[in-house]
Design a protein around this motif. Sequence first.
Motif, PDB file in Angstrom:
ATOM      1  N   ARG A   1      -3.508 -10.223  -6.761  1.00 15.99           N
ATOM      2  CA  ARG A   1      -3.982 -11.504  -7.254  1.00 15.99           C
ATOM      3  C   ARG A   1      -3.247 -12.677  -6.606  1.00 15.99           C
ATOM      4  O   ARG A   1      -3.536 -13.825  -6.887  1.00 15.99           O
ATOM      5  CB  ARG A   1      -3.867 -11.577  -8.778  1.00 15.99           C
ATOM      6  N   LYS A   2      -2.284 -12.373  -5.738  1.00 15.72           N
ATOM      7  CA  LYS A   2      -1.641 -13.385  -4.902  1.00 15.72           C
ATOM      8  C   LYS A   2      -1.529 -12.816  -3.506  1.00 15.72           C
ATOM      9  O   LYS A   2      -1.294 -11.612  -3.326  1.00 15.72           O
ATOM     10  CB  LYS A   2      -0.254 -13.754  -5.440  1.00 15.72           C
ATOM     11  N   ASP A   3      -1.709 -13.664  -2.492  1.00 16.75           N
ATOM     12  CA  ASP A   3      -1.639 -13.195  -1.123  1.00 16.75           C
ATOM     13  C   ASP A   3      -0.198 -13.284  -0.640  1.00 16.75           C
ATOM     14  O   ASP A   3       0.164 -14.133   0.163  1.00 16.75           O
ATOM     15  CB  ASP A   3      -2.567 -13.993  -0.214  1.00 16.75           C
ATOM     16  N   GLY A   4       0.629 -12.385  -1.170  1.00 19.56           N
ATOM     17  CA  GLY A   4       2.053 -12.414  -0.877  1.00 19.56           C
ATOM     18  C   GLY A   4       2.390 -12.149   0.574  1.00 19.56           C
ATOM     19  O   GLY A   4       3.445 -12.561   1.061  1.00 19.56           O
ATOM     20  N   GLU A   5       1.507 -11.458   1.290  1.00 17.49           N
ATOM     21  CA  GLU A   5       1.777 -11.141   2.688  1.00 17.49           C
ATOM     22  C   GLU A   5       1.804 -12.397   3.558  1.00 17.49           C
ATOM     23  O   GLU A   5       2.290 -12.368   4.679  1.00 17.49           O
ATOM     24  CB  GLU A   5       0.717 -10.188   3.223  1.00 17.49           C
ATOM     25  N   ALA A   6       1.222 -13.509   3.028  1.00 13.62           N
ATOM     26  CA  ALA A   6       1.145 -14.723   3.828  1.00 13.62           C
ATOM     27  C   ALA A   6       2.455 -15.492   3.870  1.00 13.62           C
ATOM     28  O   ALA A   6       2.632 -16.412   4.630  1.00 13.62           O
ATOM     29  CB  ALA A   6       0.022 -15.631   3.303  1.00 13.62           C
ATOM     30  N   ILE A   7       3.410 -15.135   3.013  1.00 10.97           N
ATOM     31  CA  ILE A   7       4.655 -15.899   2.921  1.00 10.97           C
ATOM     32  C   ILE A   7       5.625 -15.474   4.022  1.00 10.97           C
ATOM     33  O   ILE A   7       5.795 -14.305   4.264  1.00 10.97           O
ATOM     34  CB  ILE A   7       5.306 -15.692   1.535  1.00 10.97           C
TER      35      ILE A   7
ATOM     36  N   GLU B   1     -11.819 -12.493   8.521  1.00 12.19           N
ATOM     37  CA  GLU B   1     -11.505 -11.081   8.353  1.00 12.19           C
ATOM     38  C   GLU B   1     -10.771 -10.876   7.034  1.00 12.19           C
ATOM     39  O   GLU B   1     -10.181 -11.809   6.486  1.00 12.19           O
ATOM     40  CB  GLU B   1     -10.665 -10.557   9.514  1.00 12.19           C
ATOM     41  N   ILE B   2     -10.839  -9.660   6.517  1.00 16.57           N
ATOM     42  CA  ILE B   2     -10.099  -9.309   5.304  1.00 16.57           C
ATOM     43  C   ILE B   2      -8.654  -9.034   5.698  1.00 16.57           C
ATOM     44  O   ILE B   2      -8.379  -8.194   6.557  1.00 16.57           O
ATOM     45  CB  ILE B   2     -10.712  -8.080   4.614  1.00 16.57           C
ATOM     46  N   VAL B   3      -7.722  -9.759   5.064  1.00 18.16           N
ATOM     47  CA  VAL B   3      -6.310  -9.639   5.434  1.00 18.16           C
ATOM     48  C   VAL B   3      -5.467  -8.978   4.346  1.00 18.16           C
ATOM     49  O   VAL B   3      -4.306  -8.645   4.583  1.00 18.16           O
ATOM     50  CB  VAL B   3      -5.721 -11.019   5.787  1.00 18.16           C
ATOM     51  N   ALA B   4      -6.034  -8.796   3.144  1.00 17.78           N
ATOM     52  CA  ALA B   4      -5.304  -8.131   2.061  1.00 17.78           C
ATOM     53  C   ALA B   4      -6.302  -7.711   0.985  1.00 17.78           C
ATOM     54  O   ALA B   4      -7.379  -8.310   0.854  1.00 17.78           O
ATOM     55  CB  ALA B   4      -4.233  -9.043   1.471  1.00 17.78           C
ATOM     56  N   LYS B   5      -5.914  -6.712   0.207  1.00 20.15           N
ATOM     57  CA  LYS B   5      -6.740  -6.237  -0.900  1.00 20.15           C
ATOM     58  C   LYS B   5      -5.859  -5.880  -2.090  1.00 20.15           C
ATOM     59  O   LYS B   5      -4.710  -5.478  -1.922  1.00 20.15           O
ATOM     60  CB  LYS B   5      -7.535  -4.988  -0.501  1.00 20.15           C
ATOM     61  N   GLY B   6      -6.426  -6.050  -3.274  1.00 20.75           N
ATOM     62  CA  GLY B   6      -5.813  -5.505  -4.473  1.00 20.75           C
ATOM     63  C   GLY B   6      -4.805  -6.372  -5.184  1.00 20.75           C
ATOM     64  O   GLY B   6      -4.370  -6.037  -6.278  1.00 20.75           O
TER      65      GLY B   6
END
Length: 269
Positions: A263-269, A256-261
């Motif tokens: 260049r780093k998936d900061g929400e995963a931290i 599934e798509i978990v983030a957009k826009g």
Amino acid sequence: MSEAATGFYLRDVECAETFLRAFPSLKLADGTESIVYSTPVRWAGSELFGVCNLYSLTKGPVAIIEITKAMTETTGNLQPLPGIFPDMMAPVVRNTPDGRELSMLRWGMPSPAFALKNRKTDSGITNVRNTASPHWRRWLDVQSRCVVPFTSFCEYDVRAGMNKEPNWFALDESRPLAFFAGIWTNWTSVRKLRDGETNDDLFAFLTTDATDVVKPVHPKAMPVILRTEEEIDRWLTLPTEDALKLQQPLPDGTLEIVAKGERKDGEAI
């Protein structure tokens, strides 16, 4: 009678995408599914993105070792890596004579000779589709296989009219740990002119057809993903012909798509 072939070299990635949409039956060089075959590529100050040239890892060594059964670990104080780009050092679990080892390798395997014509540097190939190519076959045996831990990966939306928005994919919103099926080697080359010739342990991972969620964003390909200990064991231990059966898409509905826009998936931290 041999089949004739004509090659086209397009410097602008948008022109290449438009050209391939107009002639969808054309094959890309060396069987790759990526418009940008050698990455990262920079012309006129711009960076071009192909198949999965950006991913994130926010789980630590303990979780990686628990799943992969790595015998040794040399990553040191591994911190979360919300944005892993081509040519960066990243953790990989590889086969060694002493067992599985979790260590830091440089992202980008040696490029094929044709891709290096008139070039002074080899920035490396980040992902591999055509495993029948003689260039890649030398690294498909057990001793050259590895798995690459990740928690999410990014594909840039390449649809007409889009501004190449980053889309982050994961198994679910919690970003559970998973692995790309990879290969590695030790290689001496000039990665960057300012560094001169260097000797590096390099890695890349395999790609396959895009799944239902990825295809609308990036229809060409996506990484080969391993989700279980059993799949990891198969990739790291089976004879080449059997191991390559893992080079297939995940079942639809798995990602599934978990983030957009970003260049780093900061929400995963």
